[in-house]
Enzyme design. Sequence first.
Site, PDB file in Angstrom:
ATOM      1  N   ARG A 269      47.328  90.937  76.360  1.00 17.55           N
ATOM      2  CA  ARG A 269      48.404  89.643  76.436  1.00 17.55           C
ATOM      3  C   ARG A 269      48.844  89.514  77.947  1.00 17.55           C
ATOM      4  NH1 ARG A 269      52.784  91.140  75.320  1.00 17.55           N
ATOM      5  NH2 ARG A 269      52.537  93.092  74.361  1.00 17.55           N
TER       6      ARG A 269
ATOM      7  N   TYR B  45      41.888  86.008  73.240  1.00 13.76           N
ATOM      8  CA  TYR B  45      42.292  87.363  73.084  1.00 13.76           C
ATOM      9  C   TYR B  45      43.680  87.754  72.276  1.00 13.76           C
ATOM     10  CZ  TYR B  45      41.564  92.384  73.267  1.00 13.76           C
ATOM     11  OH  TYR B  45      41.280  93.491  73.004  1.00 13.76           O
ATOM     12  N   GLY B  46      43.467  88.360  71.299  1.00 11.48           N
ATOM     13  CA  GLY B  46      44.971  88.674  70.549  1.00 11.48           C
ATOM     14  C   GLY B  46      45.853  87.990  70.605  1.00 11.48           C
TER      15      GLY B  46
ATOM     16  N   LYS C  70      52.366  86.829  67.814  1.00 12.32           N
ATOM     17  CA  LYS C  70      53.381  86.829  68.525  1.00 12.32           C
ATOM     18  C   LYS C  70      54.204  85.610  68.823  1.00 12.32           C
ATOM     19  CE  LYS C  70      52.490  91.379  69.092  1.00 12.32           C
ATOM     20  NZ  LYS C  70      53.191  92.141  68.446  1.00 12.32           N
TER      21      LYS C  70
ATOM     22  N   HIS D 286      59.922  92.968  66.116  1.00  8.43           N
ATOM     23  CA  HIS D 286      58.677  93.668  66.279  1.00  8.43           C
ATOM     24  C   HIS D 286      58.903  95.065  65.507  1.00  8.43           C
ATOM     25  CE1 HIS D 286      55.873  94.855  69.928  1.00  8.43           C
ATOM     26  NE2 HIS D 286      55.115  94.547  68.793  1.00  8.43           N
TER      27      HIS D 286
ATOM     28  N   SER E 127      54.667  97.508  72.226  1.00  9.37           N
ATOM     29  CA  SER E 127      53.461  97.580  71.909  1.00  9.37           C
ATOM     30  C   SER E 127      52.642  98.870  72.604  1.00  9.37           C
ATOM     31  CB  SER E 127      52.623  96.448  72.766  1.00  9.37           C
ATOM     32  OG  SER E 127      53.273  95.327  72.370  1.00  9.37           O
ATOM     33  N   ALA E 128      51.640  99.462  71.438  1.00  9.50           N
ATOM     34  CA  ALA E 128      50.810 100.507  71.699  1.00  9.50           C
ATOM     35  C   ALA E 128      51.653 101.768  72.011  1.00  9.50           C
ATOM     36  CB  ALA E 128      49.912 100.241  72.821  1.00  9.50           C
ATOM     37  N   CYS E 129      52.739 101.828  71.131  1.00  7.49           N
ATOM     38  CA  CYS E 129      53.584 103.153  71.278  1.00  7.49           C
ATOM     39  C   CYS E 129      53.574 103.868  69.721  1.00  7.49           C
ATOM     40  CB  CYS E 129      55.061 102.799  71.361  1.00  7.49           C
ATOM     41  SG  CYS E 129      55.274 102.458  73.293  1.00  7.49           S
TER      42      CYS E 129
ATOM     43  N   LYS F 248      53.206 102.514  66.502  1.00  8.23           N
ATOM     44  CA  LYS F 248      53.689 101.604  65.338  1.00  8.23           C
ATOM     45  C   LYS F 248      52.691 102.048  64.041  1.00  8.23           C
ATOM     46  CE  LYS F 248      55.090  97.509  66.350  1.00  8.23           C
ATOM     47  NZ  LYS F 248      54.897  97.698  67.951  1.00  8.23           N
TER      48      LYS F 248
ATOM     49  N   ASP G 144      53.695  95.937  62.323  1.00  6.61           N
ATOM     50  CA  ASP G 144      53.575  94.991  63.485  1.00  6.61           C
ATOM     51  C   ASP G 144      55.178  94.204  63.566  1.00  6.61           C
ATOM     52  OD1 ASP G 144      53.351  94.730  66.507  1.00  6.61           O
ATOM     53  OD2 ASP G 144      52.557  93.005  66.046  1.00  6.61           O
TER      54      ASP G 144
ATOM     55  N   ARG H 139      40.804  96.592  70.141  1.00  7.66           N
ATOM     56  CA  ARG H 139      41.651  96.352  68.941  1.00  7.66           C
ATOM     57  C   ARG H 139      40.879  96.571  67.704  1.00  7.66           C
ATOM     58  NH1 ARG H 139      47.324  95.154  69.451  1.00  7.66           N
ATOM     59  NH2 ARG H 139      47.802  95.438  71.685  1.00  7.66           N
TER      60      ARG H 139
ATOM     61  N   ARG I 292      58.745 105.051  75.034  1.00  9.35           N
ATOM     62  CA  ARG I 292      58.051 105.950  75.210  1.00  9.35           C
ATOM     63  C   ARG I 292      58.473 106.614  76.445  1.00  9.35           C
ATOM     64  NH1 ARG I 292      52.186 106.814  75.091  1.00  9.35           N
ATOM     65  NH2 ARG I 292      51.847 105.126  73.459  1.00  9.35           N
TER      66      ARG I 292
ATOM     67  N   ASN J 139      55.504 113.384  62.123  1.00 11.00           N
ATOM     68  CA  ASN J 139      56.741 112.669  62.327  1.00 11.00           C
ATOM     69  C   ASN J 139      57.408 112.388  60.896  1.00 11.00           C
ATOM     70  OD1 ASN J 139      56.527 112.208  65.148  1.00 11.00           O
ATOM     71  ND2 ASN J 139      55.169 110.313  64.885  1.00 11.00           N
TER      72      ASN J 139
HETATM   73  C1  OXD Z   1      51.045  93.957  70.732  1.00  8.88           C
HETATM   74  C2  OXD Z   1      50.245  93.611  69.366  1.00  8.88           C
HETATM   75  O1  OXD Z   1      50.776  93.643  71.905  1.00  8.88           O
HETATM   76  O2  OXD Z   1      50.805  93.808  68.450  1.00  8.88           O
HETATM   77  O3  OXD Z   1      52.298  94.254  70.559  1.00  8.88           O
HETATM   78  O4  OXD Z   1      49.186  93.182  69.605  1.00  8.88           O
HETATM   79 MN    MN Z   2      52.947  94.481  68.644  1.00 10.85          MN
END
Ligand code: OXD
Ligand code: MN
Length: 620
Positions: free
Chosen positions: A98, A237-238, A246, A266, A288-290, A292, A313, A404, A435, A531
């Site tokens: 993104r 992309y995405g 998003k 989110h 993002s990328a933590c 989920k 997400d 991805r 994070r 967790n």
């Molecule tokens: C992000 C995704 O970037 O979910 O948060 O793709």
């Molecule tokens: Mn996301």
Amino acid sequence: MHRFFIFILSLCAVVNYLHTNEVILSLVEYGIESDTIDWILLQAEQLTPDSIQICDGSEEEYQTLIKQMVQQQTLIPLNQTLRPGCYLARSHPKDVARVEEKTFICSDKKQDAGPTNNWADPIEMKQIMGEDFQGCMKGRTLYIVPFCMGPLKSKYARFGIQLTDSPYVVVSLKTMTRMGRKALEQMEGKSIVRCLHSMGCPLEPGAIDSAWPCNPEKLAIAHFPKTREVWSFGSNYGGNALLNKKCFALRIASTLGLDEGWLAEHMLILSVTNPEGKKRYFTAAFPSACGKTNLAMLESPLPGWKVEVVGDDIAWLHWSEDGSSLRAINPEAGFFGVVPGTSEKTNAIRTIATNTIFTNVALLPNGDVWWEGKTDTPPPMAIDWQNNPWDPSKTTPAAHPNSRFCVAAHECPNIDQTWQDTNGVEISAIIFGGRRASTIPLIREAFSWEHGVFLGASISSETTAAATGTVGKLRHDPFAMIPFCGYNMADYFSHWITFGLQGANPPKMYAVNWFRKNSNGEYLWPGFQYNIHVLKWIFERCEGSVKAKPTAIGLIPKKLDLDFASILGIKGSYEELFAVKKHEWEKEYSALSTYFSSFGNEFPDELWLQYQELVQANGQ
Ligand code: OXD
Ligand code: MN
């Protein structure tokens, strides 16, 4: 209608496509409002595609597009015995994540976008981007992609139509949404979010197309909250290109929520079932990328405890009509998850075994895929995400850190059976996380709804590869929504406060941190499946079966209630995981004060009050 037929005629003149009339008539038959059809026709006129196709969402359509992309080398079929229905896409090296600095909120007034968004004047933006869109689909097909966000027939569902010239986007939308005929059948009389997308690469006759067309120099993603529109140009992309995600389900939907009294967040949605068979649902917001997806798909090592996934997400939150319960739906129908780090330790590995499109992972000689963290030992002879032989001794990764997978939710072995419930699921707890290498304890419970909103507003997190830019830089990311809130974040904080007061029984709220490190730089907490110990404590708090320990920063578990003895690989003690270090909190509160002040007078008094009480309680 008169205007409508003039448009059809003019369109037939510009678009050399025999079935244009059929396309339009089928939209009319489905009851699509004539102004939406006018919009499609107007766009088609300026985009000048060679052909137009309305996507029906059928398997046949999907397979035809896949075949076409294989011929075009956009997709590489993987070993169909090892990974049936799986493909690999390699993006352009400049189109990998993104792009937040090219993402705009085009509200009438700058103030309405707030200090955390890039604002652009809607009229000027449409002029600038309008020039880029002019003729940009020459030599290509314009796909009209109708889609539904949320379970079909749910009162919470919303509709969109994406116009795109990217077959990669079309197949991804089929996976990520309820797309095609089934969406069209529900659209009559509904308001429709208009999503316009182009890769930005017109094709001259006879020109050879690239495997991943895009136009990074002209990339822009603009949101027009007032007219509920999204325009995206130059990326494939995405989150830049799948406008349902998003752009619609967060940025535009957050503005719908502000106007209509709900929240677009989110957040993942998961269920936890205890050994007695009682089930509770939680949502959790992380940047993002933590983790989920991994949390939502957790496989519990605790006997009798089970976690199942509703969404990984995005969550749309509404109060039930009588205000007695908070309901959540997952507006998506698939997962577009970060691949690196997915391993036997995470359930996502089983979700992506079949019918998955991977983007930017490494290819192995046996036609399988690989990424960092999949196995402890790197495989020999891998081809990296840019199609070069990969040398494990070098520092360049085999898979892009933001590579991805795109896979349908029903491929997930631990999908919750209620995931498509039209009334959503009842939420017992809301979790916020970031994070953070220091300061923030493993878990704390908020004293009240307002304190919970304060915890959400206070999230900061180290940046990840999900967006272009520096990785590992600490930034404030309230509610994990910094890149995704479609309006002034100060109004968003106030909306959260009033939203909580609308229901009779608001969920409990928590802040977690899986990423605290010791002085050797090692993670104190093993995370992933462990967790479950934290989720179990939250569950038991909701049941009222465990007591918590009050501290200045929230309620924390008692040592015995987390059962540390059974947690393998734990590096930190209870004391280290829950340490509240005065000098760290002084720094934390001072950073928060500066950050909150940046919202000026719009920042809600209730949160300043929370801030003052907490600073005092902390002895500062
Ligand atoms: C992000 C995704 O970037 O979910 O948060 O793709
Ligand atoms: Mn996301």
